[in-house]
Design a protein around this motif. Sequence first.
Motif, PDB file in Angstrom:
ATOM      1  N   LYS A  45       0.964  -1.350   0.097  1.00  0.00           N
ATOM      2  CA  LYS A  45       0.311   0.277  -0.083  1.00  0.00           C
ATOM      3  C   LYS A  45       0.472   1.222   0.087  1.00  0.00           C
ATOM      4  CE  LYS A  45      -3.077  -2.173   2.945  1.00  0.00           C
ATOM      5  NZ  LYS A  45      -3.590  -2.795   4.423  1.00  0.00           N
ATOM      6  N   ALA A  46       0.373   2.595  -0.865  1.00  0.00           N
ATOM      7  CA  ALA A  46       1.574   3.371  -0.882  1.00  0.00           C
ATOM      8  C   ALA A  46       0.449   4.911  -1.300  1.00  0.00           C
ATOM      9  CB  ALA A  46       2.591   3.285  -1.854  1.00  0.00           C
ATOM     10  N   PRO A  47       0.468   5.839  -0.823  1.00  0.00           N
ATOM     11  CA  PRO A  47      -0.135   7.284  -1.569  1.00  0.00           C
ATOM     12  C   PRO A  47      -0.282   7.066  -3.206  1.00  0.00           C
ATOM     13  CG  PRO A  47       1.917   7.682   0.154  1.00  0.00           C
ATOM     14  CD  PRO A  47       2.049   6.338   0.087  1.00  0.00           C
ATOM     15  N   PRO A  48      -0.639   6.991  -2.818  1.00  0.00           N
ATOM     16  CA  PRO A  48      -0.862   7.812  -5.217  1.00  0.00           C
ATOM     17  C   PRO A  48      -0.413   8.135  -6.024  1.00  0.00           C
ATOM     18  CG  PRO A  48      -3.695   8.455  -3.837  1.00  0.00           C
ATOM     19  CD  PRO A  48      -2.357   7.789  -2.615  1.00  0.00           C
ATOM     20  N   GLY A  49      -0.165   7.823  -6.506  1.00  0.00           N
ATOM     21  CA  GLY A  49       1.436   7.965  -7.436  1.00  0.00           C
ATOM     22  C   GLY A  49       2.466   7.466  -7.155  1.00  0.00           C
TER      23      GLY A  49
END
Length: 124
Positions: A45-49
């Motif tokens: 999971k990661a921040p968008p972009g």
Amino acid sequence: MSKKPIGADKPPARQKLERFSHQISLTLSDGERTLPLGVANIQWKAPPGSTLSSSQLFMAAVLGAQRRYSATIKGLGLRYLWQIADDAGNRVTLLEIDQRHMEAKDKKEPLTIKRLGFDSVEIV
């Protein structure tokens, strides 16, 4: 008497994370023989972009393969000859993996899939 701005007491909003996945084919080779280790399904999971480098993904795949095939990998002699590679050209010898684990252990920061920021690595 100073006034706080409206909403200053509220905690910062949580950043929404996106689920990502990537697949990497791995092989184990000593220069004469090449053995397929399978495909590593990597999830995080990661921040968008946000992006990860191929070497970060490769290292997560290597750790997953090392966990899956631990008995086989531990039993291999001449650890400087055996290497794990992917289709993108990333490769690492078993001796280099051992050294990375020792360096991380000395720093008291074990080299794990979770510590690298990945949720899971499954070898199929």
